[in-house]
Write a protein that holds these residues in place. Structure first.
Motif, mmCIF file in Angstrom:
data_model
loop_
_atom_site.group_PDB
_atom_site.id
_atom_site.type_symbol
_atom_site.label_atom_id
_atom_site.label_comp_id
_atom_site.label_asym_id
_atom_site.label_seq_id
_atom_site.Cartn_x
_atom_site.Cartn_y
_atom_site.Cartn_z
ATOM 1 N N GLY A 160 83.609 118.608 45.703
ATOM 2 C CA GLY A 160 83.462 117.317 45.025
ATOM 3 C C GLY A 160 84.917 116.400 44.927
ATOM 4 O O GLY A 160 84.699 115.496 44.423
ATOM 5 N N TYR A 161 85.839 116.705 45.855
ATOM 6 C CA TYR A 161 87.104 115.979 45.733
ATOM 7 C C TYR A 161 86.698 114.617 46.163
ATOM 8 O O TYR A 161 86.053 114.443 47.144
ATOM 9 C CB TYR A 161 87.966 116.606 46.386
ATOM 10 N N ASP A 162 87.146 113.542 45.313
ATOM 11 C CA ASP A 162 87.012 112.275 45.914
ATOM 12 C C ASP A 162 88.343 111.807 46.783
ATOM 13 O O ASP A 162 89.374 111.561 46.281
ATOM 14 C CB ASP A 162 87.054 111.203 44.511
ATOM 15 N N LEU A 163 88.144 111.766 48.018
ATOM 16 C CA LEU A 163 89.019 111.425 48.999
ATOM 17 C C LEU A 163 89.668 110.014 48.941
ATOM 18 O O LEU A 163 90.914 109.683 49.099
ATOM 19 C CB LEU A 163 88.456 111.645 50.519
ATOM 20 N N GLU A 164 88.822 108.947 48.176
ATOM 21 C CA GLU A 164 89.273 107.649 48.063
ATOM 22 C C GLU A 164 90.201 107.444 47.190
ATOM 23 O O GLU A 164 91.218 106.798 47.243
ATOM 24 C CB GLU A 164 88.076 106.632 48.186
ATOM 25 N N ARG A 165 89.691 108.216 45.997
ATOM 26 C CA ARG A 165 90.650 108.051 44.734
ATOM 27 C C ARG A 165 91.884 109.300 44.792
ATOM 28 O O ARG A 165 92.786 109.327 44.168
ATOM 29 C CB ARG A 165 89.781 108.259 43.418
ATOM 30 N N ASP A 166 91.795 110.185 45.662
ATOM 31 C CA ASP A 166 92.685 111.190 45.785
ATOM 32 C C ASP A 166 92.902 111.861 44.357
ATOM 33 O O ASP A 166 93.897 112.494 44.055
ATOM 34 C CB ASP A 166 94.036 110.885 46.264
ATOM 35 N N ASP A 167 91.738 112.368 43.905
ATOM 36 C CA ASP A 167 91.499 113.185 42.786
ATOM 37 C C ASP A 167 90.116 113.860 42.674
ATOM 38 O O ASP A 167 89.190 113.511 43.233
ATOM 39 C CB ASP A 167 91.876 112.337 41.478
ATOM 40 N N TRP A 168 90.275 114.882 41.624
ATOM 41 C CA TRP A 168 89.060 115.613 41.257
ATOM 42 C C TRP A 168 88.327 114.611 40.291
ATOM 43 O O TRP A 168 88.815 113.916 39.570
ATOM 44 C CB TRP A 168 89.317 117.051 40.472
ATOM 45 N N PRO A 169 86.930 114.298 40.437
ATOM 46 C CA PRO A 169 86.365 113.722 39.681
ATOM 47 C C PRO A 169 86.055 114.316 38.175
ATOM 48 O O PRO A 169 84.949 114.828 37.967
ATOM 49 C CB PRO A 169 85.064 113.382 40.229
ATOM 50 N N ARG A 170 86.986 114.390 37.359
ATOM 51 C CA ARG A 170 86.794 115.181 35.979
ATOM 52 C C ARG A 170 85.793 114.893 35.122
ATOM 53 O O ARG A 170 85.423 115.626 34.462
ATOM 54 C CB ARG A 170 88.441 115.116 35.331
ATOM 55 N N ARG A 171 85.773 113.540 35.042
ATOM 56 C CA ARG A 171 84.519 113.104 34.035
ATOM 57 C C ARG A 171 83.192 113.719 34.371
ATOM 58 O O ARG A 171 82.612 114.167 33.849
ATOM 59 C CB ARG A 171 84.458 111.418 34.016
ATOM 60 N N ARG A 172 83.185 113.254 35.701
ATOM 61 C CA ARG A 172 81.659 114.033 36.329
ATOM 62 C C ARG A 172 81.679 115.502 36.093
ATOM 63 O O ARG A 172 80.562 115.979 35.859
ATOM 64 C CB ARG A 172 81.618 113.740 37.810
ATOM 65 N N PHE A 173 82.809 116.328 36.379
ATOM 66 C CA PHE A 173 82.770 117.785 36.180
ATOM 67 C C PHE A 173 82.649 118.066 34.789
ATOM 68 O O PHE A 173 81.706 119.154 34.383
ATOM 69 C CB PHE A 173 84.248 118.403 36.667
ATOM 70 N N GLY A 174 83.091 117.193 33.782
ATOM 71 C CA GLY A 174 82.778 117.582 32.470
ATOM 72 C C GLY A 174 81.306 117.326 32.136
ATOM 73 O O GLY A 174 80.824 118.159 31.270
ATOM 74 N N LYS A 175 80.730 116.355 32.745
ATOM 75 C CA LYS A 175 79.210 116.125 32.304
ATOM 76 C C LYS A 175 78.504 117.457 32.958
ATOM 77 O O LYS A 175 77.362 117.635 32.454
ATOM 78 C CB LYS A 175 78.643 115.014 32.791
ATOM 79 N N LEU A 176 79.071 118.083 33.967
ATOM 80 C CA LEU A 176 78.234 119.192 34.819
ATOM 81 C C LEU A 176 78.593 120.456 33.656
ATOM 82 O O LEU A 176 78.325 121.649 34.435
ATOM 83 C CB LEU A 176 78.711 119.393 36.091
ATOM 84 N N GLY A 177 79.523 120.295 33.052
ATOM 85 C CA GLY A 177 79.907 121.675 32.041
ATOM 86 C C GLY A 177 81.099 122.538 32.819
ATOM 87 O O GLY A 177 81.192 123.660 32.595
ATOM 88 N N LEU A 178 81.763 122.187 33.631
ATOM 89 C CA LEU A 178 82.727 122.539 34.671
ATOM 90 C C LEU A 178 83.969 122.500 33.673
ATOM 91 O O LEU A 178 84.690 121.399 33.623
ATOM 92 C CB LEU A 178 82.984 121.927 35.973
ATOM 93 N N PRO A 179 84.774 123.516 33.458
ATOM 94 C CA PRO A 179 85.898 123.487 32.540
ATOM 95 C C PRO A 179 87.167 122.968 33.153
ATOM 96 O O PRO A 179 87.330 122.908 34.615
ATOM 97 C CB PRO A 179 86.204 125.028 32.258
ATOM 98 N N ASP A 180 88.151 122.378 32.455
ATOM 99 C CA ASP A 180 89.390 121.947 33.137
ATOM 100 C C ASP A 180 90.102 123.259 33.387
ATOM 101 O O ASP A 180 90.126 124.358 33.172
ATOM 102 C CB ASP A 180 90.311 121.343 31.849
ATOM 103 N N GLY A 181 90.887 123.025 34.601
ATOM 104 C CA GLY A 181 91.687 124.173 35.026
ATOM 105 C C GLY A 181 91.123 125.107 36.067
ATOM 106 O O GLY A 181 91.457 125.859 36.556
ATOM 107 N N LEU A 182 89.795 124.645 36.348
ATOM 108 C CA LEU A 182 88.858 125.413 37.461
ATOM 109 C C LEU A 182 89.309 125.238 38.673
ATOM 110 O O LEU A 182 89.267 126.279 39.611
ATOM 111 C CB LEU A 182 87.400 125.241 37.098
#
Length: 475
Positions: A160-182
């Protein structure tokens, strides 16, 4: 001296290469896994055991490397504790159990992100749980360094890494119930991220202090090993399955999500896809035959009367997504030789359909096409693919992903060097195969027959089938 390590499906391969691409040492060790229907797992401990065996063999009669890089199968993941110790099996790239999670994540089932969600449900995990996602290569790098290291953006893409933003999509992960630090920290491939520790040195034979360079997935590694790094060039990796990777000046947009884009270490884009067809179907259908003898028996029978869709396991990912797809034969082979020929031809026909799909998306596709992977060792199969595709193919002398990682190690350990020049110095061509117009014409009818059948079964979208027919008529 530069070391590359390739974690494949069936084995681990390690090579040591010099600055001019000469292979000074090599080693390999087998891997096995558990296949049961759509389930495909391997034991992470087995990856490390095989790495130790392969690297010790590679270093037996050659000098020590200055740096190393590791590639692995794309989309293979596990959960580990904060120290990098595995808590789950390694769920392989073609494991098909995360169908419901894929629908929630709006991602292909073959991607790692749905598998992460499935692992968290199956083995536990959530807010406050001390677990971390590791890709197949990450586990080996943690053992080499003695501590978890950042992952690379190539392996992280399907998580799920966003290559154009060069970051994890943390907001999307939060909606999927994926915890921070995972998820781990991410760096670009070719970045120096650590060095081999003393404990790993004793087990692997790699000297302590050897630089560790962030790697890429096996398909991208094969792209580096092919030397096809100029815009418009492509590489086809044919082993257990088929992977196509090209070089474009910008990402190739695909609303269907069939084609995805990696980012090269030098900033260019590497679009491509991974099909479920490949040489694995030969192993399944003919477990104890001599491939050279079968090639010789198949050659005079061209073209095959039987049209094959040679899917290795249930589910297709490229040039269309169909989790329910299964392999099939249209017609009944009258001999083992004709069955063998039909399977070889079928892989080439699907490969042609992949390139037609890439053309539909507007991918730059005018440069050199190289063939790598285990199947490139078969001169007959390579010639057959050139005829089916109707374009010249280039065969490197050494075509393994492990060499691609040695190239990346050489690039990453010497700041300021050019990736294209580094690969150009280390990649050597064996020969070029040109298609024969008469033989190319033989495969028009079988190709259209396969396209029609895939569309009839509801797997191949109408617009993709229509474009394939249009390109066939034009050619």
């Amino acid at each position: 001296m530069w070391m590359g390590i390739d974690l494949g499906t069936q084995s681990v391969r390690a090579v040591v290469a010099g600055d001019r691409g000469e292979i000074l040492g090599s080693g390999s060790a087998p891997l096995t896994g558990r296949r049961d229907g759509v389930r495909h797992e391997q034991r992470p401990a087995d990856w490390w055991t095989a790495v130790c065996a392969a690297t010790r063999q590679a270093l037996r009669d050659c000098p020590a490397p200055r740096a190393l890089a590791v590639c692995a199968t794309s989309g293979t993941v596990l959960l580990a504790d904060p120290a990098g110790r595995p808590l789950t099996p390694g769920v392989m790239y073609d494991d098909g159990r995360a169908v419901a999670e894929a629908a929630r994540a709006k991602a292909p089932p073959s991607w790692a992100l749905p598998k992460v969600m499935w692992l968290l449900t199956e083995y536990g995990g959530g807010a406050g749980t001390a677990v971390r996602v590791m890709h197949q290569a990450d586990l080996v790098l943690a053992r080499l360094a003695g501590t978890p290291l950042p992952t690379d953006s190539s392996h992280a893409l399907k998580t799920g890494y966003d290559l154009e933003r060069d970051d994890w999509p943390r907001r999307r992960f939060g909606k999927l119930g994926l915890p921070d630090g995972l998820f781990p920290d991410v760096v670009r491939p070719g970045t120096r991220i650590g060095e081999v520790g003393r404990a790993a040195a004793e087990e692997t034979g790699i000297p302590a202090g050897t630089a560790i360079v962030a790697g890429m997935t096996d398909g991208c590694a094969a792209q580096l090993a092919s030397g096809s790094l100029n815009v418009g060039s492509w590489n086809a990796v044919l082993g257990t399955t088929l992977v196509l990777k090209g070089v474009t000046s910008s990402p190739v947009e695909d609303p269907a999500g069939v084609v995805y884009n990696h980012r090269a270490p030098d900033g260019s884009w590497l679009p491509g896809g991974a099909s479920g067809v490949g040489g694995g179907v030969l192993t399944a259908a003919f477990p104890a035959v001599d491939p050279i003898r079968m090639d010789a028996l198949a050659r005079p029978r061209e073209p095959a009367r039987v049209v094959a869709y040679p899917l290795v396991a249930t589910g297709e990912r490229f040039p269309f997504v169909a989790p329910e797809a299964t392999g099939f034969l249209l017609g009944e082979p009258d001999s083992e030789a004709e069955h063998w020929l039909a399977l070889l031809t079928g892989v080439g026909l699907v490969e042609r359909l992949c390139f037609d799909y890439l053309d539909l998306l507007g991918a730059q596709n005018y440069g050199r096409l190289t063939l790598t992977g285990g199947a490139a060792r078969s001169g007959y199969w390579s010639r057959l693919r050139a005829d089916i595709l109707g374009r010249p193919v280039y065969i490197p002398r050494y075509s393994e992903p492990a060499l691609g990682m040695a190239i990346l190690a050489a690039y990453g350990a010497r700041p300021g060097t050019s990736l294209i020049r580094t690969a150009g110095a280390m990649v050597r061509l064996r020969h070029v195969l040109h298609p024969h117009p008469v033989r190319t014409a033989w495969y028009t009818e079988p190709y259209l027959t396969l396209v029609d059948e895939l569309e009839r079964r509801g797997w191949l979208p109408d617009r993709v089938a229509a474009h394939a027919r249009i390109r066939t008529e034009r050619s």
